[in-house]
Design a protein around this motif. Sequence first.
Motif: not given
Length: 133
Positions: A23-30, A60-68, A93-103
């Motif tokens: 959720a924190a990263l726009d370009d990644h998904r579980v 999502v697009a296959g670009n960038g590192p995978r996170l385990f 604004a991004e910090a507030r969004r991330l706090v809303g996610l649990g940071a």
Amino acid sequence: MGMLGDVVFDCRHPASLARFWAAALDDHRVAPYDEAELARLRVIGVDDPEDDPSVLVEPVAGNGPRLFFTRVPEPKTGKNRVHLDLRAADVEAEARRLVGLGARVLAKAGDRVVLADPEGGEFCVQPLRDPAG
């Protein structure tokens, strides 16, 4: 020459931390669980993906590192030796969004905000870089 492939996070509960970072990263998904992955989990005695000992967050697009996110028995006891730096057009604004996610915010240092993810892992949000420099 080496290339960055995966970034691995030790954690207590991989599924929930993976959801946070997806959720924190726009370009990644579980990564979705297909039948082959569910069968692999059942072989190791895991009937529910929520209990998966190693959860993949993929680009999502296959670009960038995978996170385990991998379960370890010991809790985090000190400062991270490596952390992620996220970039945003509006750092506050991004910090507030991330706090809303649990940071949670740990500090503000100049133009960056230092946060902790739900398991205490430190990371930063800083301004977008000027593409010219």
